[in-house]
Design a protein around this motif. Structure first.
Motif, PDB file in Angstrom:
ATOM      1  N   VAL A 182      50.249  45.239  38.079  1.00  0.00           N
ATOM      2  CA  VAL A 182      50.649  43.963  37.111  1.00  0.00           C
ATOM      3  C   VAL A 182      51.411  43.143  37.845  1.00  0.00           C
ATOM      4  N   THR A 183      51.461  41.906  37.784  1.00  0.00           N
ATOM      5  CA  THR A 183      52.512  40.868  38.350  1.00  0.00           C
ATOM      6  C   THR A 183      53.589  40.662  37.096  1.00  0.00           C
ATOM      7  N   PRO A 184      54.614  40.093  37.578  1.00  0.00           N
ATOM      8  CA  PRO A 184      55.760  39.920  36.691  1.00  0.00           C
ATOM      9  C   PRO A 184      55.296  39.295  35.059  1.00  0.00           C
ATOM     10  N   ASP A 185      54.312  38.478  34.965  1.00  0.00           N
ATOM     11  CA  ASP A 185      54.058  37.990  33.928  1.00  0.00           C
ATOM     12  C   ASP A 185      52.783  38.512  33.354  1.00  0.00           C
ATOM     13  N   TRP A 186      52.289  39.615  34.025  1.00  0.00           N
ATOM     14  CA  TRP A 186      51.066  40.313  33.667  1.00  0.00           C
ATOM     15  C   TRP A 186      49.663  39.572  33.817  1.00  0.00           C
ATOM     16  N   HIS A 187      49.800  38.569  34.701  1.00  0.00           N
ATOM     17  CA  HIS A 187      48.466  37.723  34.997  1.00  0.00           C
ATOM     18  C   HIS A 187      48.274  37.836  36.329  1.00  0.00           C
ATOM     19  N   PRO A 188      46.706  37.733  36.684  1.00  0.00           N
ATOM     20  CA  PRO A 188      46.687  37.797  38.251  1.00  0.00           C
ATOM     21  C   PRO A 188      47.116  36.841  39.023  1.00  0.00           C
ATOM     22  N   ILE A 189      46.993  37.085  40.323  1.00  0.00           N
ATOM     23  CA  ILE A 189      47.338  35.840  41.323  1.00  0.00           C
ATOM     24  C   ILE A 189      45.913  35.644  41.890  1.00  0.00           C
ATOM     25  N   LEU A 190      45.421  34.282  41.857  1.00  0.00           N
ATOM     26  CA  LEU A 190      44.383  33.957  42.552  1.00  0.00           C
ATOM     27  C   LEU A 190      44.807  32.606  43.544  1.00  0.00           C
ATOM     28  N   ASP A 191      45.174  32.727  44.633  1.00  0.00           N
ATOM     29  CA  ASP A 191      45.622  31.721  45.442  1.00  0.00           C
ATOM     30  C   ASP A 191      45.396  32.199  46.931  1.00  0.00           C
ATOM     31  N   GLN A 192      45.552  31.285  47.743  1.00  0.00           N
ATOM     32  CA  GLN A 192      45.558  31.230  49.062  1.00  0.00           C
ATOM     33  C   GLN A 192      47.036  31.279  49.557  1.00  0.00           C
ATOM     34  N   LEU A 193      47.496  32.233  50.188  1.00  0.00           N
ATOM     35  CA  LEU A 193      48.999  32.562  50.468  1.00  0.00           C
ATOM     36  C   LEU A 193      49.331  31.960  51.773  1.00  0.00           C
ATOM     37  N   GLU A 194      50.688  32.127  52.150  1.00  0.00           N
ATOM     38  CA  GLU A 194      51.259  31.497  53.230  1.00  0.00           C
ATOM     39  C   GLU A 194      50.233  31.515  54.447  1.00  0.00           C
ATOM     40  N   VAL A 195      49.743  32.476  54.605  1.00  0.00           N
ATOM     41  CA  VAL A 195      48.915  32.752  56.043  1.00  0.00           C
ATOM     42  C   VAL A 195      47.539  31.858  55.576  1.00  0.00           C
ATOM     43  N   GLN A 196      47.331  31.023  56.664  1.00  0.00           N
ATOM     44  CA  GLN A 196      46.256  30.419  56.538  1.00  0.00           C
ATOM     45  C   GLN A 196      44.706  31.159  56.626  1.00  0.00           C
ATOM     46  N   GLY A 197      43.927  30.824  55.647  1.00  0.00           N
ATOM     47  CA  GLY A 197      42.591  31.688  55.450  1.00  0.00           C
ATOM     48  C   GLY A 197      42.838  33.030  54.688  1.00  0.00           C
ATOM     49  N   PHE A 198      44.084  33.235  54.049  1.00  0.00           N
ATOM     50  CA  PHE A 198      44.563  34.524  53.595  1.00  0.00           C
ATOM     51  C   PHE A 198      44.542  34.274  51.865  1.00  0.00           C
ATOM     52  N   TYR A 199      43.387  34.715  51.349  1.00  0.00           N
ATOM     53  CA  TYR A 199      43.386  34.512  49.783  1.00  0.00           C
ATOM     54  C   TYR A 199      43.577  35.835  49.239  1.00  0.00           C
ATOM     55  N   CYS A 200      44.066  35.959  47.932  1.00  0.00           N
ATOM     56  CA  CYS A 200      44.099  37.133  47.175  1.00  0.00           C
ATOM     57  C   CYS A 200      43.612  36.751  45.930  1.00  0.00           C
ATOM     58  N   ALA A 201      43.336  38.037  45.361  1.00  0.00           N
ATOM     59  CA  ALA A 201      43.074  37.964  44.072  1.00  0.00           C
ATOM     60  C   ALA A 201      43.599  39.462  43.649  1.00  0.00           C
ATOM     61  N   VAL A 202      44.683  39.599  42.827  1.00  0.00           N
ATOM     62  CA  VAL A 202      45.163  40.813  42.750  1.00  0.00           C
ATOM     63  C   VAL A 202      45.931  40.868  41.069  1.00  0.00           C
ATOM     64  N   GLY A 203      46.335  41.929  40.821  1.00  0.00           N
ATOM     65  CA  GLY A 203      47.280  41.799  39.749  1.00  0.00           C
ATOM     66  C   GLY A 203      46.400  42.016  38.275  1.00  0.00           C
ATOM     67  N   PHE A 204      45.237  42.338  38.308  1.00  0.00           N
ATOM     68  CA  PHE A 204      44.411  42.521  36.947  1.00  0.00           C
ATOM     69  C   PHE A 204      44.593  43.438  36.372  1.00  0.00           C
ATOM     70  N   SER A 205      45.653  44.578  36.490  1.00  0.00           N
ATOM     71  CA  SER A 205      45.835  45.558  35.679  1.00  0.00           C
ATOM     72  C   SER A 205      44.488  46.291  35.714  1.00  0.00           C
ATOM     73  N   GLY A 206      44.267  46.655  34.539  1.00  0.00           N
ATOM     74  CA  GLY A 206      42.825  47.480  34.137  1.00  0.00           C
ATOM     75  C   GLY A 206      41.527  46.516  34.182  1.00  0.00           C
ATOM     76  N   HIS A 207      41.871  45.308  34.256  1.00  0.00           N
ATOM     77  CA  HIS A 207      40.798  44.268  33.949  1.00  0.00           C
ATOM     78  C   HIS A 207      39.977  44.088  35.171  1.00  0.00           C
ATOM     79  N   GLY A 208      40.285  44.269  36.465  1.00  0.00           N
ATOM     80  CA  GLY A 208      39.600  43.768  37.685  1.00  0.00           C
ATOM     81  C   GLY A 208      38.059  43.961  37.569  1.00  0.00           C
ATOM     82  N   PHE A 209      37.575  45.117  37.408  1.00  0.00           N
ATOM     83  CA  PHE A 209      36.321  45.392  37.248  1.00  0.00           C
ATOM     84  C   PHE A 209      35.418  44.437  36.483  1.00  0.00           C
TER      85      PHE A 209
END
Length: 94
Positions: A23-50
């Motif tokens: 989980v993230t600090p606010d219990w919501h996922p992260i959907l974003d491109q991070l500082e590295v160009q072309g590096f996207y993330c979709a993390v922090g879904f706890s048990g709901h990712g699938f």
């Protein structure tokens, strides 16, 4: 493991489950491109990712191809929200 501990070769499993509950600090996922160009993330879904995987795949494709998600506004789920102190809020919980 059985090579190191031969008794395990006669063992059997009655069942079990293991997994990471992230989980993230606010219990919501992260959907974003991070500082590295072309590096996207979709993390922090706890048990709901699938459960959310189909729409998250579509949203990531939109972010990558178009620079923004059009199906659903995910701007509140960006990584930088933590640095700004703007944690996402859940408005649909009773």
């Amino acid at each position: 493991a059985a090579k190191r501990y031969p008794a395990l070769s006669r063992a059997f499993s009655k069942g079990g489950w293991a997994g990471i509950y992230d989980v993230t600090p606010d219990w919501h996922p992260i959907l974003d491109q991070l500082e590295v160009q072309g590096f996207y993330c979709a993390v922090g879904f706890s048990g709901h990712g699938f459960q959310h995987a189909p729409v998250v795949g579509k949203l990531l494709a939109e972010l990558i191809l178009d620079g923004r998600a059009a199906t659903v506004d995910v701007s509140s789920l960006g990584y930088e929200r933590f640095a700004r102190g703007e944690l996402a809020r859940e408005g649909h919980v009773v």
